[in-house]
Motif scaffolding. Structure first.
Motif, PDB file in Angstrom:
ATOM      1  N   UNK A 125       1.012  -1.225   0.274  1.00 52.30           N
ATOM      2  CA  UNK A 125      -0.269   0.240   0.003  1.00 52.30           C
ATOM      3  C   UNK A 125       1.389   1.043  -0.308  1.00 52.30           C
ATOM      4  N   UNK A 126       0.306   2.395  -0.879  1.00 48.82           N
ATOM      5  CA  UNK A 126       1.246   3.293  -0.682  1.00 48.82           C
ATOM      6  C   UNK A 126       1.396   4.035   0.311  1.00 48.82           C
ATOM      7  N   UNK A 127       2.716   4.503   0.488  1.00 53.91           N
ATOM      8  CA  UNK A 127       2.621   5.420   1.960  1.00 53.91           C
ATOM      9  C   UNK A 127       1.698   7.209   1.720  1.00 53.91           C
ATOM     10  N   UNK A 128       1.006   7.317   2.862  1.00 51.18           N
ATOM     11  CA  UNK A 128       0.600   9.067   2.493  1.00 51.18           C
ATOM     12  C   UNK A 128       1.376   9.603   2.768  1.00 51.18           C
ATOM     13  N   UNK A 129       2.376   9.384   3.510  1.00 52.65           N
ATOM     14  CA  UNK A 129       3.113  10.414   4.081  1.00 52.65           C
ATOM     15  C   UNK A 129       3.468  11.421   2.774  1.00 52.65           C
ATOM     16  N   UNK A 130       3.887  13.022   3.260  1.00 51.25           N
ATOM     17  CA  UNK A 130       4.546  13.903   2.025  1.00 51.25           C
ATOM     18  C   UNK A 130       6.067  13.222   2.396  1.00 51.25           C
ATOM     19  N   UNK A 131       6.662  12.922   3.194  1.00 51.91           N
ATOM     20  CA  UNK A 131       8.110  12.431   3.174  1.00 51.91           C
ATOM     21  C   UNK A 131       8.321  10.975   2.277  1.00 51.91           C
ATOM     22  N   UNK A 132       7.985  10.286   1.917  1.00 49.54           N
ATOM     23  CA  UNK A 132       7.663   9.351   1.510  1.00 49.54           C
ATOM     24  C   UNK A 132       8.854   9.820   0.011  1.00 49.54           C
ATOM     25  N   UNK A 133       9.478   8.608  -0.106  1.00 48.92           N
ATOM     26  CA  UNK A 133      10.157   8.494  -1.676  1.00 48.92           C
ATOM     27  C   UNK A 133       9.912   8.224  -2.273  1.00 48.92           C
ATOM     28  N   UNK A 134       9.159   7.687  -3.365  1.00 47.90           N
ATOM     29  CA  UNK A 134       8.635   6.807  -4.433  1.00 47.90           C
ATOM     30  C   UNK A 134       9.463   6.555  -5.313  1.00 47.90           C
ATOM     31  N   UNK A 135       9.475   5.079  -6.198  1.00 48.58           N
ATOM     32  CA  UNK A 135      10.236   4.956  -7.127  1.00 48.58           C
ATOM     33  C   UNK A 135       9.233   4.357  -8.774  1.00 48.58           C
ATOM     34  N   UNK A 136       9.398   4.935  -9.585  1.00 48.60           N
ATOM     35  CA  UNK A 136       8.456   4.543 -10.969  1.00 48.60           C
ATOM     36  C   UNK A 136       9.317   4.279 -11.743  1.00 48.60           C
ATOM     37  N   UNK A 137       8.786   3.782 -12.655  1.00 49.92           N
ATOM     38  CA  UNK A 137       9.359   3.111 -13.811  1.00 49.92           C
ATOM     39  C   UNK A 137       8.424   3.367 -14.467  1.00 49.92           C
ATOM     40  N   UNK A 138       8.834   4.362 -15.872  1.00 46.65           N
ATOM     41  CA  UNK A 138       7.729   5.121 -16.690  1.00 46.65           C
ATOM     42  C   UNK A 138       8.634   4.527 -18.301  1.00 46.65           C
ATOM     43  N   UNK A 139       7.285   5.116 -19.034  1.00 47.85           N
ATOM     44  CA  UNK A 139       7.851   4.506 -20.498  1.00 47.85           C
ATOM     45  C   UNK A 139       5.726   4.951 -21.188  1.00 47.85           C
ATOM     46  N   UNK A 140       6.002   4.835 -22.353  1.00 44.20           N
ATOM     47  CA  UNK A 140       5.163   4.854 -23.553  1.00 44.20           C
ATOM     48  C   UNK A 140       5.362   3.741 -24.683  1.00 44.20           C
ATOM     49  N   UNK A 141       4.543   3.713 -25.431  1.00 52.05           N
ATOM     50  CA  UNK A 141       4.573   2.616 -26.558  1.00 52.05           C
ATOM     51  C   UNK A 141       5.189   1.529 -26.408  1.00 52.05           C
ATOM     52  N   UNK A 142       3.986   0.383 -25.530  1.00 54.19           N
ATOM     53  CA  UNK A 142       4.340  -1.047 -24.854  1.00 54.19           C
ATOM     54  C   UNK A 142       3.782  -1.607 -25.462  1.00 54.19           C
ATOM     55  N   UNK A 143       4.396  -2.403 -26.463  1.00 54.19           N
ATOM     56  CA  UNK A 143       3.128  -3.148 -27.727  1.00 54.19           C
ATOM     57  C   UNK A 143       2.702  -5.007 -27.255  1.00 54.19           C
ATOM     58  N   UNK A 144       2.192  -5.415 -28.594  1.00 55.62           N
ATOM     59  CA  UNK A 144       1.958  -6.441 -27.611  1.00 55.62           C
ATOM     60  C   UNK A 144       3.170  -7.533 -28.399  1.00 55.62           C
ATOM     61  N   UNK A 145       3.556  -7.184 -29.700  1.00 57.17           N
ATOM     62  CA  UNK A 145       4.865  -7.900 -30.605  1.00 57.17           C
ATOM     63  C   UNK A 145       5.601  -6.641 -30.402  1.00 57.17           C
ATOM     64  N   UNK A 146       6.516  -7.790 -30.179  1.00 55.03           N
ATOM     65  CA  UNK A 146       8.185  -6.695 -30.151  1.00 55.03           C
ATOM     66  C   UNK A 146       8.702  -6.179 -28.713  1.00 55.03           C
ATOM     67  N   UNK A 147       8.107  -6.459 -27.847  1.00 53.64           N
ATOM     68  CA  UNK A 147       7.713  -5.394 -25.833  1.00 53.64           C
ATOM     69  C   UNK A 147       9.518  -5.601 -25.949  1.00 53.64           C
ATOM     70  N   UNK A 148       9.872  -4.758 -25.860  1.00 52.79           N
ATOM     71  CA  UNK A 148      11.176  -5.359 -26.112  1.00 52.79           C
ATOM     72  C   UNK A 148      11.816  -4.716 -24.309  1.00 52.79           C
ATOM     73  N   UNK A 149      11.312  -4.356 -23.725  1.00 54.82           N
ATOM     74  CA  UNK A 149      10.799  -3.859 -22.358  1.00 54.82           C
ATOM     75  C   UNK A 149      10.593  -4.525 -21.101  1.00 54.82           C
ATOM     76  N   UNK A 150      10.062  -5.496 -22.407  1.00 57.10           N
ATOM     77  CA  UNK A 150       8.892  -6.048 -20.472  1.00 57.10           C
ATOM     78  C   UNK A 150       9.543  -6.903 -19.606  1.00 57.10           C
ATOM     79  N   UNK A 151      10.263  -7.555 -20.160  1.00 52.60           N
ATOM     80  CA  UNK A 151      11.075  -8.887 -19.279  1.00 52.60           C
ATOM     81  C   UNK A 151      11.723  -8.137 -18.886  1.00 52.60           C
ATOM     82  N   UNK A 152      12.431  -7.003 -18.659  1.00 49.07           N
ATOM     83  CA  UNK A 152      13.203  -6.409 -17.592  1.00 49.07           C
ATOM     84  C   UNK A 152      12.766  -6.271 -16.124  1.00 49.07           C
TER      85      UNK A 152
END
Length: 441
Positions: free
Chosen positions: A140-167
């Protein structure tokens, strides 16, 4: 299918020929047996395509999944290490009929979990007594303003040739991210093959999205049938069918919006103005002194960038970008977003659409506004833009123009995705992972 016929033949000699004829007829009839049995439609009550999203309220999480027959919508859950499935939450399902020729039907289930213990790991499964999903877990996400969240971000991920999916799957399973941001363009395309491509893509990302909230915005590849697959399959905060919304996490206020309202006017010119007014009010609220003091970072995510140096003649390659400057060919003229974001002090703008990675210097009005010559990203005088659309799809990667403008800081045509760490109220760390070179930029 090859059918074999085995019979025990007991008869007098004189009846052998007749018996053989009878045997041949019996075998022939048996061979056609599969075609004589009327098919019974399968019963599809098993949950699939499970994914999470943040409801925007502290201590909450939305679980979304699909069945192909109507069932109840139940999530059983509990704290890791506690009694299994101690808690039960009920929700509802909505019938989604794809607009393809087959008019395929599916039921999209949504259950909101509330009262979750911040930063604690919960285990859950979803479904009904007619079928349960695998057991998944999330923190569950920490609701504190001092929380230091980590994200993965990307677009354009397909069903075919999803190069980054396994990683990305492995990263998620190692607990590297608190949230995933998918900045438009899913599956390529969700509506294809009567929405079966959408089903398969949602199954592919279940190994990510069932464990961390998967936050989205629409892209151009979702436009079929007025974005119906996108609007039906995802469950973002607010009441706008996931087209635009905002939420808070740690020291950041995060805004997701649709760039596509500028390009698909057949779905309603008024959407440009409706979204613009919503953005203005949201930014005004985020900039109230008491709010900006708690969450000084304002981050936006939208699919089509305002700036880019690709050579494909997309909107971002043109000085008079619709997203940046608006449209003068509509009545009334439609306002762009650059002035609005600049006026309200947006710090970071995340984009995709271009199948490349490009990091910009702080930019406004096509000019660089670095914080200083030595430290361009320290107290910059304009928003910083990141384009991360090279996760992998059937359209492959794009090419760059040979001579970019001064605002282009770094470019890569490698497949990959971005990572963002909101460290505290004064520092954000970003890096790009190359799926080709297994390195960071």
């Amino acid at each position: 299918m090859i059918w074999s016929c085995f019979c025990l033949l007991l008869c007098a000699h004189r009846d052998i020929q007749a018996a053989v004829r009878m045997l041949s007829a019996a075998c022939l009839l048996l061979g056609f047996a599969p075609f004589l049995v009327h098919g019974v439609p399968p019963i599809w009550t098993q949950p699939e395509q499970v994914h999470l999203s943040y409801a925007g309220v502290p201590g909450s999480m939305v679980v979304t999944w699909t069945t192909f027959n109507k069932t109840e919508s139940t999530v059983e859950y509990g704290l890791l290490g506690g009694r299994m499935f101690k808690l039960i939450a009920k929700g509802s399902s909505a019938l989604f009929v794809d607009s393809g020729k087959e008019k395929r039907k599916m039921f999209i289930h949504r259950v909101t979990l509330i009262g979750l213990k911040p930063a604690a790991t919960h285990v859950y499964h979803c479904g009904s007594d007619e079928g349960w999903s695998d057991v998944f877990s999330f923190t569950a996400l920490n609701d504190s303003s001092s929380f230091s969240p980590r994200f993965a971000l990307y677009g354009d991920l397909g069903n075919e040739n999803p190069q980054s999916l396994s990683r990305l799957q492995k990263d998620t399973q190692m607990g590297m991210y608190d949230v995933i941001l998918h900045i438009g363009d899913f599956a390529y395309d969700m509506h294809e093959d009567n929405a079966r491509i959408g089903d398969e893509f949602m199954r592919q990302i279940q190994s990510i999205a069932a464990y961390v909230p998967y936050m989205t915005c629409p892209g151009n590849h979702e436009s079929a049938y007025n974005f119906s697959n996108y609007r039906s399959r995802f469950s973002m905060p607010g009441q706008t069918e996931s087209l635009w919304y905002s939420w808070d996490l740690g020291s950041a206020h995060i805004i997701s919006f649709s760039t596509e309202v500028y390009f698909y006017l057949e779905f309603g010119l008024e959407l440009i103005f409706k979204q613009y007014e919503w953005l203005k009010k949201d930014l005004e609220e985020a900039n109230r002194p008491e709010n900006r003091a708690v969450r000084p970072w304002i981050i936006t995510m939208g699919h089509r960038p305002m700036y880019c140096s690709d050579d494909d003649q997309d909107d971002c390659t043109k000085f008079h970008s619709f997203v940046r400057l608006g449209r003068n060919d509509t009545k009334p003229p439609a306002p762009g977003l650059e002035d609005l974001f600049y006026r309200y002090g947006v710090d970071l703008e995340l984009w995709a659409h271009e199948h490349t990675y490009e990091r910009l210097w702080p930019v406004y009005g096509d000019k660089v506004y670095n914080g200083s010559a030595d430290q361009p990203y320290v107290n910059p005088k304009a928003p910083v833009h990141i384009i991360t659309g090279s996760a992998g799809c059937r359209e492959r990667t794009d090419r760059f123009q040979p001579n970019p403008k001064a605002w282009s800081a770094f470019r890569s045509t490698d497949y990959g995705y971005s990572r963002m760490h909101i460290i505290n109220a004064s520092h954000i760390y970003l890096e790009q992972v190359s799926d080709d070179q297994v390195s960071r930029y």
